[in-house]
Write a protein that holds these residues in place. Structure first.
Motif, PDB file in Angstrom:
ATOM      1  N   VAL A   1     -52.497  27.861  29.468  1.00 53.07           N
ATOM      2  CA  VAL A   1     -52.281  28.922  29.933  1.00 53.07           C
ATOM      3  C   VAL A   1     -52.843  30.087  28.697  1.00 53.07           C
ATOM      4  N   SER A   2     -51.804  29.550  27.715  1.00 60.33           N
ATOM      5  CA  SER A   2     -52.020  31.079  26.466  1.00 60.33           C
ATOM      6  C   SER A   2     -53.955  30.618  26.411  1.00 60.33           C
ATOM      7  N   ILE A   3     -54.233  29.824  25.876  1.00 59.15           N
ATOM      8  CA  ILE A   3     -55.879  29.549  25.305  1.00 59.15           C
ATOM      9  C   ILE A   3     -56.412  30.526  26.375  1.00 59.15           C
ATOM     10  N   TYR A   4     -56.284  30.069  28.018  1.00 60.48           N
ATOM     11  CA  TYR A   4     -56.540  30.838  28.740  1.00 60.48           C
ATOM     12  C   TYR A   4     -57.042  32.612  28.823  1.00 60.48           C
ATOM     13  N   LEU A   5     -55.862  32.809  28.950  1.00 67.86           N
ATOM     14  CA  LEU A   5     -55.824  34.112  28.663  1.00 67.86           C
ATOM     15  C   LEU A   5     -56.045  34.576  27.633  1.00 67.86           C
ATOM     16  N   ALA A   6     -55.761  33.964  26.293  1.00 72.63           N
ATOM     17  CA  ALA A   6     -56.278  34.497  24.847  1.00 72.63           C
ATOM     18  C   ALA A   6     -57.841  34.465  24.580  1.00 72.63           C
ATOM     19  N   PHE A   7     -58.776  33.292  24.893  1.00 71.32           N
ATOM     20  CA  PHE A   7     -59.886  33.444  24.547  1.00 71.32           C
ATOM     21  C   PHE A   7     -60.378  33.340  25.879  1.00 71.32           C
ATOM     22  N   TRP A   8     -60.606  32.795  26.966  1.00 73.77           N
ATOM     23  CA  TRP A   8     -60.800  32.788  27.972  1.00 73.77           C
ATOM     24  C   TRP A   8     -61.394  34.216  29.053  1.00 73.77           C
ATOM     25  N   SER A   9     -60.458  34.750  29.020  1.00 75.48           N
ATOM     26  CA  SER A   9     -60.257  36.033  30.191  1.00 75.48           C
ATOM     27  C   SER A   9     -60.053  36.589  29.193  1.00 75.48           C
ATOM     28  N   ASP A  10     -60.496  37.638  30.346  1.00 74.47           N
ATOM     29  CA  ASP A  10     -60.966  38.937  29.195  1.00 74.47           C
ATOM     30  C   ASP A  10     -59.955  39.812  28.672  1.00 74.47           C
ATOM     31  N   LEU A  11     -58.140  39.423  29.173  1.00 79.08           N
ATOM     32  CA  LEU A  11     -57.934  40.574  29.836  1.00 79.08           C
ATOM     33  C   LEU A  11     -57.569  41.206  28.304  1.00 79.08           C
ATOM     34  N   TYR A  12     -57.636  40.116  27.128  1.00 75.79           N
ATOM     35  CA  TYR A  12     -57.459  40.380  25.475  1.00 75.79           C
ATOM     36  C   TYR A  12     -58.755  40.895  25.091  1.00 75.79           C
ATOM     37  N   SER A  13     -59.532  41.100  25.804  1.00 75.66           N
ATOM     38  CA  SER A  13     -61.441  41.258  24.570  1.00 75.66           C
ATOM     39  C   SER A  13     -60.596  42.564  23.905  1.00 75.66           C
ATOM     40  N   ASP A  14     -62.031  42.795  22.972  1.00 74.43           N
ATOM     41  CA  ASP A  14     -62.159  43.718  22.761  1.00 74.43           C
ATOM     42  C   ASP A  14     -62.680  44.990  23.071  1.00 74.43           C
ATOM     43  N   ASP A  15     -62.431  44.857  24.438  1.00 76.74           N
ATOM     44  CA  ASP A  15     -63.027  46.124  24.578  1.00 76.74           C
ATOM     45  C   ASP A  15     -61.813  47.920  24.645  1.00 76.74           C
ATOM     46  N   LEU A  16     -62.332  48.729  23.461  1.00 73.12           N
ATOM     47  CA  LEU A  16     -62.107  49.825  22.937  1.00 73.12           C
ATOM     48  C   LEU A  16     -61.543  50.752  24.611  1.00 73.12           C
ATOM     49  N   GLN A  17     -62.652  50.810  25.858  1.00 72.99           N
ATOM     50  CA  GLN A  17     -62.666  51.425  26.614  1.00 72.99           C
ATOM     51  C   GLN A  17     -61.125  50.808  28.041  1.00 72.99           C
ATOM     52  N   ARG A  18     -60.725  49.421  27.679  1.00 71.21           N
ATOM     53  CA  ARG A  18     -58.969  49.148  27.739  1.00 71.21           C
ATOM     54  C   ARG A  18     -58.297  49.474  27.635  1.00 71.21           C
ATOM     55  N   GLY A  19     -57.713  50.385  26.116  1.00 66.38           N
ATOM     56  CA  GLY A  19     -57.218  50.547  25.825  1.00 66.38           C
ATOM     57  C   GLY A  19     -56.290  49.786  24.531  1.00 66.38           C
ATOM     58  N   SER A  20     -55.229  50.498  24.230  1.00 70.69           N
ATOM     59  CA  SER A  20     -54.747  49.222  23.190  1.00 70.69           C
ATOM     60  C   SER A  20     -54.409  48.438  24.136  1.00 70.69           C
ATOM     61  N   ILE A  21     -54.691  46.888  22.851  1.00 72.01           N
ATOM     62  CA  ILE A  21     -55.037  44.789  23.437  1.00 72.01           C
ATOM     63  C   ILE A  21     -53.209  44.809  23.844  1.00 72.01           C
ATOM     64  N   LEU A  22     -52.260  45.709  23.182  1.00 71.86           N
ATOM     65  CA  LEU A  22     -51.306  46.120  22.455  1.00 71.86           C
ATOM     66  C   LEU A  22     -50.272  46.322  24.441  1.00 71.86           C
ATOM     67  N   PHE A  23     -50.633  46.796  24.584  1.00 71.97           N
ATOM     68  CA  PHE A  23     -50.329  46.603  26.040  1.00 71.97           C
ATOM     69  C   PHE A  23     -50.958  46.804  26.956  1.00 71.97           C
ATOM     70  N   ARG A  24     -51.285  45.628  27.305  1.00 76.66           N
ATOM     71  CA  ARG A  24     -52.267  45.186  27.731  1.00 76.66           C
ATOM     72  C   ARG A  24     -51.465  43.561  28.962  1.00 76.66           C
ATOM     73  N   SER A  25     -51.859  43.518  30.479  1.00 79.34           N
ATOM     74  CA  SER A  25     -50.922  42.507  30.626  1.00 79.34           C
ATOM     75  C   SER A  25     -50.894  42.531  32.229  1.00 79.34           C
ATOM     76  N   SER A  26     -51.023  41.856  33.151  1.00 79.86           N
ATOM     77  CA  SER A  26     -51.493  41.628  34.203  1.00 79.86           C
ATOM     78  C   SER A  26     -50.501  40.298  35.167  1.00 79.86           C
ATOM     79  N   THR A  27     -49.907  40.384  36.398  1.00 82.78           N
ATOM     80  CA  THR A  27     -49.544  39.317  37.079  1.00 82.78           C
ATOM     81  C   THR A  27     -49.509  37.958  36.196  1.00 82.78           C
TER      82      THR A  27
END
Length: 268
Positions: free
Chosen positions: A81-107
């Motif tokens: 799951v860590s590999i999926y969330l950190a490197f595969w999904s776009d949840l923690y991408s460098d997209d600045l329009q999505r706000g700070s990476i520190l406050f992103r989460s999902s269910t």
């Protein structure tokens, strides 16, 4: 079903779960504890039937055998799951329009953290119940810090990216447990034991030394965001990786020494 379809399905399922059950963190912790109990009982049942050597072990060794089955499955689950969330999904991408990476989460990210909290709580309980047979104070310190960081990230949806980066270090756990199993089965002088030792050294170097160096660099490069965190989150973000990284280096020194000793003895 394509990868995109699968990701959309997971996202939709997560949204429906979050909408219908707003108490995701609590159910996930209970799921983690229940899963630990289930794996422990299944391990005891299956090993008692399939492995003759298991029944000859002292009671405390059987308990540790089953306890390591729990940690192995947890490590495989949380690493995937860590590999999926950190490197595969776009949840923690460098997209600045999505706000700070520190406050992103999902269910999904919150649920998995809860499962890990359930695992660490179960393991701490077993360590204290059978202390010191299942581990000394360094394990207690590691688990307490991990549980605190996981619970905070789960409940506050803060710093989950760093939490998952640290959880990636769990990839070393199956190798460590396999080494214990080989030793318990009387295969300490086998070729498999030597190969396992080299594998532990390499995975530990990558996942618990080099990866932590990347985490430190990422913290440094995003310090302008980190210093805006609440005080407790700020201390967790800076302190937990440093303490766990120090423990990793201490254990890495022991692993390196043990590998050299094993290779030298094998050569002789």
């Amino acid at each position: 079903m394509t990868i995109t379809d699968y990701q959309n399905w997971v996202t939709q399922l997560s949204k429906e779960y979050q909408f219908e059950y707003p108490w995701v963190p609590f159910t996930s912790v209970l799921c983690g504890i229940f899963a630990c109990k289930l794996v422990y009982d299944l391990s005891h049942l299956i090993n008692g039937i399939c492995f003759k050597h298991y029944s000859t072990l002292p009671k405390i060794k059987q308990i540790e055998w089953d306890n390591r089955a729990i940690s192995t499955l947890h490590a495989i689950f949380v690493t995937a799951v860590s590999i999926y969330l950190a490197f595969w999904s776009d949840l923690y991408s460098d997209d600045l329009q999505r706000g700070s990476i520190l406050f992103r989460s999902s269910t999904l990210s919150t649920f998995v953290l809860g499962v890990s909290v359930g695992y660490f709580l179960s393991d701490i309980a077993m360590i204290f119940w059978f202390y010191p047979a299942l581990g000394g104070m360094e394990y207690v310190l590691h688990h307490v810090l991990s549980t605190g960081a996981l619970a905070y990230a789960m409940l506050n949806s803060t710093g989950q990216f760093y939490t998952y980066m640290v959880l990636l270090s769990e990839i070393t756990t199956p190798g460590i447990n396999m080494r214990w199993y080989l030793d318990a089965a009387g295969m300490k002088k086998s070729k498999a034991y030597v190969v396992n030792g080299v594998g532990i050294f390499l995975t530990w170097l990558v996942a618990r030394v080099l990866l932590f160096m990347y985490v430190y660099f990422h913290i440094y490069s995003h310090y302008d965001q980190i210093k805006q965190l609440p005080r407790f989150a700020y201390l967790l973000t800076l302190g937990v990786p440093c303490v766990i990284g120090g423990l990793n280096l201490m254990w890495f020194a022991k692993i390196t020494k043990g590998m050299i000793k094993t290779l030298t003895a094998k050569k002789d």
